[in-house]
Write an enzyme that holds these catalytic residues in place. Structure first.
Site, PDB file in Angstrom:
ATOM      1  CB  THR A   1     -37.256  52.216 -59.179  1.00 18.93           C
ATOM      2  OG1 THR A   1     -38.693  52.291 -59.612  1.00 18.93           O
ATOM      3  CG2 THR A   1     -36.921  52.152 -57.830  1.00 18.93           C
TER       4      THR A   1
ATOM      5  CE  LYS B   1     -40.876  51.505 -57.234  1.00 18.44           C
ATOM      6  NZ  LYS B   1     -42.280  51.137 -57.830  1.00 18.44           N
TER       7      LYS B   1
ATOM      8  CE  LYS C   1     -34.029  49.575 -60.081  1.00 20.96           C
ATOM      9  NZ  LYS C   1     -34.464  49.950 -61.077  1.00 20.96           N
TER      10      LYS C   1
HETATM   11  P1  NAD Z   1     -36.707  48.338 -69.218  1.00 18.68           P
HETATM   12  O1  NAD Z   1     -35.114  47.849 -69.130  1.00 18.68           O
HETATM   13  O2  NAD Z   1     -37.732  47.504 -69.976  1.00 18.68           O
HETATM   14  O3  NAD Z   1     -36.679  49.739 -69.726  1.00 18.68           O
HETATM   15  C1  NAD Z   1     -35.408  50.694 -69.638  1.00 18.68           C
HETATM   16  C2  NAD Z   1     -35.065  51.240 -70.691  1.00 18.68           C
HETATM   17  O4  NAD Z   1     -34.059  52.193 -70.734  1.00 18.68           O
HETATM   18  C3  NAD Z   1     -34.590  50.088 -71.914  1.00 18.68           C
HETATM   19  O5  NAD Z   1     -35.334  49.931 -73.042  1.00 18.68           O
HETATM   20  C4  NAD Z   1     -33.047  50.549 -72.050  1.00 18.68           C
HETATM   21  O6  NAD Z   1     -32.650  50.130 -73.477  1.00 18.68           O
HETATM   22  C5  NAD Z   1     -33.076  51.917 -71.690  1.00 18.68           C
HETATM   23  N1  NAD Z   1     -32.098  52.739 -71.846  1.00 18.68           N
HETATM   24  C6  NAD Z   1     -30.896  52.394 -70.661  1.00 18.68           C
HETATM   25  N2  NAD Z   1     -29.816  53.461 -70.803  1.00 18.68           N
HETATM   26  C7  NAD Z   1     -30.357  54.455 -71.730  1.00 18.68           C
HETATM   27  C8  NAD Z   1     -29.961  55.576 -72.224  1.00 18.68           C
HETATM   28  N3  NAD Z   1     -28.624  55.980 -71.889  1.00 18.68           N
HETATM   29  N4  NAD Z   1     -30.544  56.207 -73.128  1.00 18.68           N
HETATM   30  C9  NAD Z   1     -31.615  55.791 -73.590  1.00 18.68           C
HETATM   31  N5  NAD Z   1     -32.235  54.785 -73.083  1.00 18.68           N
HETATM   32  C10 NAD Z   1     -31.522  54.089 -72.278  1.00 18.68           C
HETATM   33  O7  NAD Z   1     -37.259  48.655 -67.696  1.00 18.68           O
HETATM   34  P2  NAD Z   1     -38.906  48.876 -67.118  1.00 18.68           P
HETATM   35  O8  NAD Z   1     -39.432  47.660 -66.719  1.00 18.68           O
HETATM   36  O9  NAD Z   1     -39.190  50.031 -68.112  1.00 18.68           O
HETATM   37  O10 NAD Z   1     -38.377  49.783 -65.787  1.00 18.68           O
HETATM   38  C11 NAD Z   1     -37.879  51.355 -65.974  1.00 18.68           C
HETATM   39  C12 NAD Z   1     -37.695  51.817 -64.494  1.00 18.68           C
HETATM   40  O11 NAD Z   1     -38.785  51.592 -63.953  1.00 18.68           O
HETATM   41  C13 NAD Z   1     -36.780  51.026 -63.942  1.00 18.68           C
HETATM   42  O12 NAD Z   1     -36.210  51.884 -62.907  1.00 18.68           O
HETATM   43  C14 NAD Z   1     -37.695  49.938 -62.832  1.00 18.68           C
HETATM   44  O13 NAD Z   1     -37.264  49.797 -61.568  1.00 18.68           O
HETATM   45  C15 NAD Z   1     -39.003  50.935 -62.745  1.00 18.68           C
HETATM   46  N6  NAD Z   1     -40.322  50.392 -62.780  1.00 18.68           N
HETATM   47  C16 NAD Z   1     -40.381  49.040 -63.245  1.00 18.68           C
HETATM   48  C17 NAD Z   1     -41.679  48.490 -62.976  1.00 18.68           C
HETATM   49  C18 NAD Z   1     -42.188  47.239 -63.761  1.00 18.68           C
HETATM   50  O14 NAD Z   1     -43.182  46.531 -63.438  1.00 18.68           O
HETATM   51  N7  NAD Z   1     -41.502  47.151 -65.042  1.00 18.68           N
HETATM   52  C19 NAD Z   1     -42.584  49.052 -62.288  1.00 18.68           C
HETATM   53  C20 NAD Z   1     -42.338  50.240 -61.354  1.00 18.68           C
HETATM   54  C21 NAD Z   1     -41.124  50.762 -61.590  1.00 18.68           C
END
Ligand code: NAD
Length: 295
Positions: free
Chosen positions: A93, A168, A243
């Site tokens: 997102t 979204k 966010k």
């Molecule tokens: P998260 O922080 O658990 O996962 C993100 C991952 O990206 C982390 O593990 C981090 O180490 C990795 N990362 C960051 N920079 C990187 C790089 N350069 N190379 C490789 N890996 C890298 O977050 P999440 O909850 O998995 O969310 C991910 C996305 O999905 C976000 O944009 C969030 O807004 C969206 N989202 C989350 C949810 C939810 O309920 N968690 C729901 C819908 C959307």
């Protein structure tokens, strides 16, 4: 079987990648956090040393990263290393402007791309029932759709580059505003001596009906599966709601849209987060509206 690179194996990325493995794809994954790589390996993902190694020979590259700056930095790294004809799918997102820039980076290297953020949370990611909202050219969407299927309950092509992200943030602005509205109504009902169940029984089948009430009711009782019944454990954390509301307000300012309730919702969730409740489910804002930090 398709070779898929999956970059960003966090709370969402890991279960999504696991569903691609279950569907018979070869998934090459990378994340910066070693524990996430351990989980990925257990799920059958081939763990790679970096993003560039992960995209080698991949026909599809999926990113699931925290914010626009992470997506753009990964795209700048990998775009010249990805094989010709590959498709880039960003499911993070992020802000609409960064999403459009990411499409431009892909386009500059002759790659197809879609932005395909999701709703459904970690539960939906594990169950393979996420809703994907996609933006990009029709031929990019047509190639992405069968790949997204094992992770999806629903896949909607919303329009051109950035349209997935736009959808979204509009959806989540409705969600943030409606949750506050529903929570306020329950707080008023309490002051008026009205039972939660009575308000629910009427509003859930009347003009007050909405998802924040009927699926995610912010008081315990009427909807047993809602986070209110488990002390507001997320679910969808208030930090993530903030966010998304901030993204909606950035977009509104950029586009000249008037969104006063979205702005107010962003402020209220900012206060709720500042009080240390970022890891509480976003429906927990009802306690803040009662002037309490807990139920
Ligand atoms: P998260 O922080 O658990 O996962 C993100 C991952 O990206 C982390 O593990 C981090 O180490 C990795 N990362 C960051 N920079 C990187 C790089 N350069 N190379 C490789 N890996 C890298 O977050 P999440 O909850 O998995 O969310 C991910 C996305 O999905 C976000 O944009 C969030 O807004 C969206 N989202 C989350 C949810 C939810 O309920 N968690 C729901 C819908 C959307």
């Amino acid at each position: 079987m398709t070779t898929i690179a999956f970059i960003g194996l966090g709370n969402m990325g890991n279960p999504m990648a696991a569903n691609l493995v279950k569907a018979g794809h070869a998934v090459q994954g990378f994340d910066l956090v070693p524990d996430n790589l351990t989980t990925a390996r257990k799920n059958g993902v081939t763990v790679m040393a970096n993003a560039t190694a992960a995209v080698k020979d991949a026909e599809i590259v999926i990113t699931m990263l925290p914010a626009g700056k992470h997506v753009l930095s990964v795209y700048e790294d990998i775009a010249s290393k990805v094989q010709k004809g590959a498709l880039l799918i960003d499911s993070s997102t992020i802000d609409v402007e960064s999403a459009r820039k990411a499409h431009a980076v892909a386009g500059k290297h002759g790659l197809l791309s879609i932005d395909a953020p999701v709703s459904g949370g970690t539960g939906g990611a594990a169950a393979g029932t996420l809703t994907f909202m996609a933006g990009g050219a029709p031929e990019a969407f047509a190639r992405a759709e069968p790949i997204l299927k094992p992770m999806a309950g629903r896949i909607v092509h919303c329009g051109d580059a950035g349209a997935g992200q736009a959808t979204k943030i509009c959806n989540n602005m409705i969600l943030g505003v409606s949750m506050i509205g529903v929570a306020e109504a329950f707080v008023l009902a309490e002051k008026l001596g009205l039972a939660h169940q009575a308000l629910f029984d009427v509003a859930s089948t009347s003009s007050g009906q909405c998802w924040s009430l009927t699926t995610y009711c912010p008081v315990p009782g009427p909807v047993p599966s809602s986070p209110a019944n488990r002390d507001y454990q997320p679910g969808f954390a208030a930090a993530l709601m903030l966010k998304d509301l901030k993204l909606s307000q950035e977009a509104a300012q950029g586009a000249g849209a008037v969104t006063p309730l979205g702005a107010e919702a962003a402020q209220l969730y900012a206060l709720f987060n500042a009080l240390g409740h970022g890891d509480v489910d976003f429906s927990g804002i009802i306690n803040f509206l009662r002037g309490k930090s807990k139920q």
